[in-house]
Scaffold this motif. Structure first.
Motif, mmCIF file in Angstrom:
data_model
loop_
_atom_site.group_PDB
_atom_site.id
_atom_site.type_symbol
_atom_site.label_atom_id
_atom_site.label_comp_id
_atom_site.label_asym_id
_atom_site.label_seq_id
_atom_site.Cartn_x
_atom_site.Cartn_y
_atom_site.Cartn_z
ATOM 1 N N GLY A 183 -10.344 27.373 52.843
ATOM 2 C CA GLY A 183 -10.999 27.221 51.542
ATOM 3 C C GLY A 183 -10.318 27.546 50.272
ATOM 4 O O GLY A 183 -10.472 26.767 49.119
ATOM 5 N N PRO A 184 -9.438 28.491 50.015
ATOM 6 C CA PRO A 184 -8.838 28.652 48.732
ATOM 7 C C PRO A 184 -7.886 27.492 48.245
ATOM 8 O O PRO A 184 -7.622 27.381 47.045
ATOM 9 N N LEU A 185 -7.501 26.696 49.414
ATOM 10 C CA LEU A 185 -6.946 25.554 48.909
ATOM 11 C C LEU A 185 -7.485 24.256 48.588
ATOM 12 O O LEU A 185 -6.986 23.132 47.744
ATOM 13 N N ILE A 186 -9.042 24.440 48.537
ATOM 14 C CA ILE A 186 -9.873 23.592 48.253
ATOM 15 C C ILE A 186 -9.752 22.025 48.488
ATOM 16 O O ILE A 186 -10.749 21.491 48.636
ATOM 17 N N PHE A 187 -8.302 21.653 48.390
ATOM 18 C CA PHE A 187 -8.382 20.127 48.705
ATOM 19 C C PHE A 187 -7.880 19.817 50.428
ATOM 20 O O PHE A 187 -7.694 18.667 50.498
ATOM 21 N N VAL A 188 -7.800 20.828 50.904
ATOM 22 C CA VAL A 188 -7.461 20.829 52.343
ATOM 23 C C VAL A 188 -8.506 21.280 53.364
ATOM 24 O O VAL A 188 -9.119 22.250 53.186
ATOM 25 N N ARG A 189 -8.822 20.472 54.333
ATOM 26 C CA ARG A 189 -9.605 20.966 55.385
ATOM 27 C C ARG A 189 -9.092 21.634 56.565
ATOM 28 O O ARG A 189 -7.780 20.539 57.164
ATOM 29 N N CYS A 190 -9.177 22.443 57.329
ATOM 30 C CA CYS A 190 -8.465 22.507 58.474
ATOM 31 C C CYS A 190 -9.494 22.784 59.757
ATOM 32 O O CYS A 190 -10.630 23.410 59.489
ATOM 33 N N GLU A 191 -9.423 22.268 60.803
ATOM 34 C CA GLU A 191 -10.396 22.289 61.890
ATOM 35 C C GLU A 191 -9.916 22.235 63.224
ATOM 36 O O GLU A 191 -8.808 21.209 63.400
ATOM 37 N N PRO A 192 -10.141 22.982 64.296
ATOM 38 C CA PRO A 192 -9.615 22.634 65.463
ATOM 39 C C PRO A 192 -10.013 21.561 66.056
ATOM 40 O O PRO A 192 -11.301 20.939 65.848
ATOM 41 N N VAL A 193 -9.173 20.641 66.860
ATOM 42 C CA VAL A 193 -9.604 19.289 67.220
ATOM 43 C C VAL A 193 -9.391 19.333 68.716
ATOM 44 O O VAL A 193 -9.394 18.152 69.336
ATOM 45 N N GLY A 194 -9.259 20.553 69.312
ATOM 46 C CA GLY A 194 -9.097 20.290 71.062
ATOM 47 C C GLY A 194 -8.241 21.419 71.302
ATOM 48 O O GLY A 194 -7.412 21.934 70.598
ATOM 49 N N THR A 195 -8.072 21.313 72.569
ATOM 50 C CA THR A 195 -7.044 22.124 73.231
ATOM 51 C C THR A 195 -6.293 21.367 74.418
ATOM 52 O O THR A 195 -6.654 21.576 75.595
ATOM 53 N N PRO A 196 -5.481 20.592 73.797
ATOM 54 C CA PRO A 196 -4.739 19.925 74.853
ATOM 55 C C PRO A 196 -3.981 20.547 75.844
ATOM 56 O O PRO A 196 -3.375 21.563 75.655
ATOM 57 N N ALA A 197 -3.833 19.955 77.136
ATOM 58 C CA ALA A 197 -3.337 21.012 78.351
ATOM 59 C C ALA A 197 -1.898 20.867 78.076
ATOM 60 O O ALA A 197 -1.007 20.055 77.604
ATOM 61 N N THR A 198 -1.162 22.207 78.392
ATOM 62 C CA THR A 198 0.288 22.415 78.352
ATOM 63 C C THR A 198 0.497 23.117 79.629
ATOM 64 O O THR A 198 0.371 24.309 79.674
ATOM 65 N N GLY A 199 1.068 22.661 80.639
ATOM 66 C CA GLY A 199 1.258 23.521 81.715
ATOM 67 C C GLY A 199 0.035 23.680 82.441
ATOM 68 O O GLY A 199 -0.993 22.915 82.803
ATOM 69 N N ALA A 200 -0.239 24.983 82.752
ATOM 70 C CA ALA A 200 -1.541 25.435 83.289
ATOM 71 C C ALA A 200 -2.558 26.102 82.383
ATOM 72 O O ALA A 200 -3.722 26.377 82.850
ATOM 73 N N GLN A 201 -2.178 25.934 81.155
ATOM 74 C CA GLN A 201 -3.054 26.589 80.039
ATOM 75 C C GLN A 201 -3.264 25.570 79.019
ATOM 76 O O GLN A 201 -3.023 24.455 79.206
ATOM 77 N N THR A 202 -4.032 26.248 78.090
ATOM 78 C CA THR A 202 -4.377 25.387 77.010
ATOM 79 C C THR A 202 -4.372 26.040 75.726
ATOM 80 O O THR A 202 -4.019 27.197 75.808
#
Length: 399
Positions: A212-231
């Motif tokens: 929010g303080p950067l005002i021009f930038v949006r950050c949002e989780p886009v998923g949890t791609p698999a890596t090995g046995a974890q995410t």
């Protein structure tokens, strides 16, 4: 007495890359859908517990790690100098990691310094390219790093014996200054002042981000791609662009008025602007500052570009005046529209929807009247959008 012709209706938005009326104007194109991609293998930030070298403290478990993708976009110069800039990921913003702190566990960040193909293993640690601390809130000394558009960075946490348990860490990022930076980078930094973005990794919770303080930038989780046995959590950083296109369909030159450019709370990106090297068939040059008179099917064209702030209202305005114009190669002096003043105001709400935008033409007594047309069959102005981006097109024509 002045004559005022105006449209206070929904604003016409023709998104960049699509043609506009009569083949006259060229709007910045969108480069092939390039976007940042998370590394497919990244042992330094995400690996299954089994077989991991936790004893050396080299690996962060996936559940305590976040990968940040710099998927911001802007403009880049067109290889054809007679075209405006094109929208591309290569024109996005650069970010800098500033510190990682821990309430519980040991915080660490990993400069991706990577592109779409880079991989990273445990050697990412011990190279000086991470920041670790056990004290809150003051981080220990470490390496500040930048990551460019199209690249990635990561942050995470190690608990006791390398476990992801009992982790609660926050990494902080900012918009840095650097030699040769584009104007838009400086404009964004000036408007966000000391604003920072944070990414938090915490055991048993989804990774959170706050830009929010950067005002021009949006950050949002886009998923949890698999890596090995974890995410692991992937966070996408994005921007919202506005393209303004003004077409002159009057056979007189339309010049930017004194003080006629006001980007308001937008962050201007001059790489979008139109500076045509060649002249039109009537011998008239054309730029965003001085639109050539129409000739045959060719109109004078102006293009402007900026980042708009997210989650807040925003506006910008562009004012032009018609000048006396002598046709190239002739003695014909055109003055009928001289003094007509055209003011386009683009107003958007927090969601990027029209918020009372208008195009107003003020005509001096005794002069022919010009009007703004928005591209709809009835001449009104409407709003469309493409993802977070907006593009505004108006045509100034004889009444």
């Amino acid at each position: 007495m002045s004559t005022i012709a105006s449209y206070r209706r929904p604003l016409v938005i023709a998104f960049a890359g699509f043609a506009v009326a009569s083949g006259a104007a060229v709007i910045p194109s969108v480069a092939a859908a390039a976007s940042a991609v998370a590394p497919s293998l990244f042992r330094g930030c995400g690996q299954s517990l089994t077989g991991s070298d936790y004893a050396a403290g080299n690996i962060i478990n996936n559940s305590a790690c976040a990968v940040l993708l710099n998927d911001t976009h802007g403009w880049v110069a067109n290889t054809n100098h007679n075209q405006p800039g094109r929208i591309s990921i290569d024109g996005g913003l650069v970010f800098s990691g500033e510190g990682a702190t821990a309430r519980r566990g040991v915080a660490a960040w990993i400069p991706g310094n990577g592109n779409r193909t880079r991989t990273c293993d445990s050697r990412c640690f011990g190279s000086g390219n991470f920041w670790a601390t056990t004290a809150w809130p003051s981080p220990s000394a470490g390496t500040v790093f930048n990551f460019r558009p199209g690249h990635w960075a990561a942050s995470g946490c190690r608990g006791a014996a390398g476990s992801a348990a009992r982790c609660d860490t926050t990494a902080t990022y900012r918009v840095p200054t650097f030699e040769g930076e584009p104007v838009v980078q400086r404009k964004v930094r000036e408007r966000v002042s000391s604003g920072r973005m944070q990414a938090q990794t915490r055991s048993g919770h989804s990774t959170a981000c706050a830009a929010g303080p950067l005002i021009f930038v949006r950050c949002e989780p886009v998923g949890t791609p698999a890596t090995g046995a974890q995410t692991r959590t992937v966070i996408r950083l994005s921007t919202a662009l506005v393209t303004v296109n003004i077409i002159n369909s009057v056979n007189q030159r339309l010049d930017l008025a004194d003080g006629g450019l006001n980007f308001g709370n937008w962050a201007r990106d001059p790489r979008a602007e139109y500076h045509e090297d060649a002249v039109l068939p009537n011998g008239q040059p054309n730029t965003s500052i001085s639109l050539a008179p129409i000739v045959a099917s060719r109109s004078g064209n102006a293009v402007w570009g900026a980042l708009r702030p997210l989650s807040t209202t925003s506006s910008a305005s562009f004012s032009y005046e018609f000048r006396d114009t002598t046709e190239s190669g002739t003695n014909v002096n055109r003055t009928a529209f001289s003094g007509n003043r055209v003011t386009l105001t683009v107003s958007l709400d927090a969601h990027g929807k029209d918020n009372g935008s208008s195009c107003i033409v003020t005509t001096p007594a005794g002069r022919s009247t010009a009007v703004c047309r928005g591209g709809a069959p009835d001449g009104s102005i409407v709003v469309t959008s493409n993802d977070q981006n907006r593009a505004v097109t108006v045509t100034v024509a004889p009444q």
